[in-house]
Design a protein around this motif. Structure first.
Motif, PDB file in Angstrom:
ATOM      1  N   PRO A 525       0.817  -1.227   0.000  1.00 39.35           N
ATOM      2  CA  PRO A 525       0.000   0.000   0.000  1.00 39.35           C
ATOM      3  C   PRO A 525       0.843   1.267   0.000  1.00 39.35           C
ATOM      4  N   ARG A 526       2.133   1.166   0.310  1.00 39.69           N
ATOM      5  CA  ARG A 526       3.005   2.343   0.303  1.00 39.69           C
ATOM      6  C   ARG A 526       3.394   2.760  -1.106  1.00 39.69           C
ATOM      7  N   PHE A 698      -3.781   0.467   9.882  1.00 46.08           N
ATOM      8  CA  PHE A 698      -2.715  -0.531   9.822  1.00 46.08           C
ATOM      9  C   PHE A 698      -2.083  -0.849  11.173  1.00 46.08           C
ATOM     10  N   ARG A 699      -2.469  -0.130  12.228  1.00 44.37           N
ATOM     11  CA  ARG A 699      -1.840  -0.349  13.523  1.00 44.37           C
ATOM     12  C   ARG A 699      -2.806  -0.747  14.632  1.00 44.37           C
ATOM     13  N   LEU A 704      -7.671  -3.374  11.233  1.00 45.64           N
ATOM     14  CA  LEU A 704      -7.473  -4.692  10.632  1.00 45.64           C
ATOM     15  C   LEU A 704      -8.811  -5.335  10.298  1.00 45.64           C
ATOM     16  N   ALA A 705      -9.770  -5.250  11.225  1.00 43.95           N
ATOM     17  CA  ALA A 705     -11.097  -5.813  10.980  1.00 43.95           C
ATOM     18  C   ALA A 705     -11.795  -5.099   9.824  1.00 43.95           C
ATOM     19  N   THR A 706     -11.586  -3.782   9.713  1.00 43.27           N
ATOM     20  CA  THR A 706     -12.205  -3.015   8.636  1.00 43.27           C
ATOM     21  C   THR A 706     -11.656  -3.443   7.286  1.00 43.27           C
ATOM     22  N   ARG A 707     -10.333  -3.616   7.204  1.00 42.32           N
ATOM     23  CA  ARG A 707      -9.747  -4.109   5.953  1.00 42.32           C
ATOM     24  C   ARG A 707     -10.279  -5.503   5.619  1.00 42.32           C
ATOM     25  N   ALA A 708     -10.408  -6.337   6.648  1.00 40.39           N
ATOM     26  CA  ALA A 708     -10.885  -7.700   6.430  1.00 40.39           C
ATOM     27  C   ALA A 708     -12.311  -7.707   5.881  1.00 40.39           C
TER      28      ALA A 708
END
Length: 833
Positions: A525-526, A698-699, A704-708
């Motif tokens: 993503p960077r 990302f931290r 993390l759950a939102t990306r999942a």
């Protein structure tokens, strides 16, 4: 091994005597089908209770009800001393009930470590600190940094079970855990099950591999047609007895009799074939011959089958009846090869299509002339396959997703029975099907071979290969190491590969290859952030060389002010895209904010301005909630729903301001234009907000759950993420971002206009895509989206200074977007190829 992860145990764990699972009077119906009917079932602490039945008997429904994934119509679920008062996977898991699903609850585009961490974060628990050590304790041969999509099916299934075990559950539900495992992995899993049973865990074990049931189960419950047929205490079960209990009648479990095939000219000839992680391999299959591929899980069997049909084939030749097979999978199909993938869910079925359409999709002109489909002919063709294979369904028009796994597999294999190809290639033909369905599939293979068709079979079940095949090639580390001919047994097959194969190499799919490392780096993503910064510097340098005005203070201030409306709306839209949704109505929402500003921000003064902004944000909240309601509660497709909202909101704008009018207060304009040097405060705040949201993304566990959710909502729901609430938040944040952008736009145009921002929807999507977002969700960054918005504004600013026409500016937009998205997409695919 068990003692070393005590840190994951709950401090409030009840005594072993009060643990266990009790289902009482469970009934669950679907339209026209009673899936389970008044079922009562109990699993005691410290026992393995096997639940067996045919495909479609109600096992999976019962497991999902117990796990809180599916609401029952009546009855109660009790975990330990507590009742599962609502259908909620998160609540069930908090009570100590963990589930390992056959199709897994893992997010394939996250790493091993992220999948484990998410499982803990969703319960409000701290994730294990040393995941690498934890994986080593369970003897799992992959790294925490490996992407799930790069693991073999066996590796993913092992991680699914181990992740559930790490939580130290009171109750563990395992659904077909060994369906994709080789012999060594299955033995390893049995040891883990025995260990956790010894700790007092109640284990509900669902499996079609009845030998495992005999070895592991303390009790056995049979379910048939949604009704419990009886529970049996530990005894000397034999497979025939269990099957008879399942089916309700004696069943002959022998393999079909087949005549020995005479050798002749090969039908299929593979010479020096090299593919992804396999080769060079040479083999042949004769007409009417059944040839098996054996080996420990992850030694290249699946890659070999794919290379034969042209997927990732690097070199070598494949000939069918002496003619080269080229052109990838379509060319293989035209040549007469029917390939059926072992990954049924991802590659073999089309869930939204009917059973008949799934079964007959490869028949072409046999269904009708000029690519038409005659329903009568389709029903006739498929009806014959239904009778031959014993497919249980309401009608040919029933969605295939409504069938059990075994019946779905039969539908997939019916394609070959109707098509009558020259060569049939089957990967894991009986994966996840019951004993009776296995016999139907074995009969199909035998009948297909008897008609002169060559059959090439890969199976992790060596017993199956020994009973079906005339010859078996044994693979290890991507190469054929042996060939068995004549009469051979399951033990001989296993003996050939178990002493030569390594530690399931393909579970990590050669992640260290240089090409993959480069592709993985490009898929980061960077990368979009770096690319956009470089492009902005290059464009700025070019604009400066052509016009010295570019770097002057008033132009830079104008550039940043012009970027503000798009910048804020892009931050909101990025969140919607991140969770797998999209909002077409953002342009109309911005316009509504401008129109409302002409009413509520017309007066000067801090108090009145703040009140006006609050009113605008509240209206945006209503718009966002409306979109969320229509999509997540009523189930309307996001594209259709937000286009409808666009029309409604645009109409309201016209009603409020038929003509441009209503001046914006000058004090507010001055306040929103103020800044540090040439950079407005609003621009600085937007970048800080974007950076803060990326840190959260990302931290933190919530990020993390939102990306999942965006990547795989089904898997996220199974581990306890409140998927609908997350998606609803996406619409609300998108609308609020549009409203804030609308306020900045209002002070720039200075008057209420009913169409001022309708054209900003497309640039908003473009900026998000430049920042790495996709329509499928789970990707991109907020900083990347913000830089994308700034870059688009920079293009417009530079184009004016160097007198570039509007048409060429639009061409630049399109070319840059397509190049960026193409590069990101290719890199993402190659990272897991």
């Amino acid at each position: 091994m068990i003692e070393s992860y005590q840190e994951t145990a709950r401090a409030d764990s009840p005594p072993v005597s009060s643990r266990g699972l009790r289902l009482t009077g469970i009934t669950k119906t679907y339209p026209g089908v009673v899936a389970v009917n008044n079922v009562s079932f109990e699993c005691r602490p410290g026992e393995v209770h096997a639940l067996v039945g045919e495909n479609g008997s109600g096992k999976s429904t019962l497991i999902k009800v117990a796990a809180g994934l599916v609401p029952q119509d009546s009855g109660t679920v009790q975990v330990g001393a507590k009742t599962l008062s609502r259908s909620d996977p998160r609540y069930a898991r908090r009570l100590g009930l963990m589930t390992a699903y056959q199709d897994t609850s893992l997010v394939h585009d996250l790493t091993v470590a992220e999948n484990i961490e998410m499982s803990f974060h969703c319960l409000g628990q701290e994730a294990p600190r040393n995941i690498k050590k934890l994986l080593a304790e369970f003897d799992l041969p992959f790294s925490p940094k490996d992407l799930l999509v790069a693991l073999g099916p066996g590796g993913r299934q092992m991680l699914e079970v181990v992740r559930a075990m790490i939580h130290r559950p009171h109750v563990l539900l395992v659904d077909e855990p060994t369906a994709v495992l080789d012999l060594a992995s299955a033995d390893q899993l049995e040891t883990l099950i025995s260990n956790i049973r010894g700790e007092g865990c109640a284990v509900v074990y669902v499996s079609h591999r009845l030998d495992e049931v005999r070895r592991l189960a303390d009790r056995l419950t049979v379910i048939r047609d949604g009704v419990i047929q009886g529970t049996h205490e530990r005894m000397d079960w034999d497979v025939e007895t269990i099957v008879e209990l399942m089916v309700g009648a004696p069943i002959d479990l022998e393999f079909p009799d087949r005549r020995p095939q005479t050798t002749g000219d090969p039908l299929l000839e593979v010479k020096e074939l090299r593919g992804s992680t396999v080769g060079p391999i040479s083999l042949h299959v004769g007409p009417g011959e059944v040839v098996g591929i054996a080996g420990a899980e992850g030694n290249g069997q699946r890659h070999l089958l794919r290379a034969i049909i042209g997927v990732d084939r690097k070199s070598g030749s494949v000939e069918l009846n002496g003619k080269p097979v080229t052109g990838g999978p379509p060319g293989a199909l035209r040549a007469g090869i029917s390939f059926q993938s072992g990954d049924r869910v991802a590659e073999s079925v089309f869930p939204a299509m009917s059973i008949g359409a799934n079964g007959t999709m490869q028949l072409g002109t046999e269904l009708g002339p000029l690519a038409t489909i005659r329903p009568k002919r389709m029903i006739q063709k498929f009806g014959q396959a239904v009778r031959e294979l014993g497919i249980v369904s309401a009608s040919a028009y029933q969605p295939i997703s409504a069938l059990s796994g075994g019946n779905q597999q039969k539908v997939v294999l019916s394609r070959a029975s109707m098509q009558r190809p020259e060569l049939l290639i089957i990967d894991e033909p009986t994966q996840g099907v019951d004993a009776k369905a296995r016999l139907d599939i074995y009969r199909l293979v035998a009948d297909t071979a008897a008609s002169g068709v060559g059959v090439l079979v890969n199976s992790s079940d060596s017993f199956e290969l020994a009973g079906l095949c005339d010859r078996v090639y044994v693979m290890s580390e991507g190469a054929v190491i042996d060939e068995l001919t004549g009469t051979f047994t399951e033990a001989e097959i296993v003996r050939r590969f178990v002493s030569t194969t390594g530690k399931r190499e393909d579970v990590i799919e050669a992640a260290s290859r240089p090409g993959r490392r480069i592709a993985s780096a490009l898929a980061s993503p960077r990368v979009p952030v770096v690319v956009l910064l470089v492009l902005m510097l290059l464009l700025g340098a070019y604009a400066t060389s052509k016009s010295p005005v570019f770097l002057q203070g008033f132009n830079l201030n104008n550039l940043f002010l012009s970027a503000l409306p798009l910048l804020w709306v892009v931050i909101g839209q990025q969140f919607a895209l991140l969770v797998g949704e999209l909002d077409i109505s953002i342009g109309a929402s911005m316009t509504l904010s401008v129109v409302l500003a002409s009413f509520v921000l017309a007066s000067n003064g801090v108090g009145s301005s703040l009140l006006g902004v609050v009113v605008i944000l509240l209206v945006a909240l209503v718009v966002g909630l409306f979109n969320a309601l229509v999509t997540q509660v009523f189930g309307v497709t996001p594209l259709v729903a937000t286009i409808g909202t666009l029309g409604i909101v645009s109409g309201i704008c016209v009603l409020l301001r038929p003509e441009p009018s209503g001046a914006i207060g000058s004090d507010l304009s001055a306040a929103l234009s103020a800044g540090v040097g040439n950079v407005p405060y609003g621009f600085i705040v937007a970048l800080l907000v974007a950076g803060g949201m990326d840190f959260w993304l990302f931290r933190t566990g919530g990020g993390l759950a939102t990306r999942a959710v965006g990547l795989e909502s089904k898997a996220s729901e199974r581990v306890g993420v409140r998927v609908k609430w997350v998606k609803m938040a996406g619409y609300v944040i998108a609308a609020v971002g549009a409203a804030i952008g609308g306020v900045f736009l209002a002070v720039q145009v200075g008057v209420g206009s009913n169409d001022v921002a309708l054209s900003l929807s497309l640039p908003a999507f473009t900026a998000c895509f430049l920042g790495g977002a996709t329509l499928t969700g789970g990707r991109g960054t907020f900083i990347g989206a913000a830089l994308g918005a700034t870059f688009l504004t920079l293009i417009g600013n530079a184009a004016q200074l160097i007198n570039l026409s509007y048409s060429w500016t639009q061409v630049m937009y399109g070319v840059i977007l397509l190049v960026a998205v193409t590069v990101y997409s290719i890199a993402a695919r190659r990272a897991v190829a």
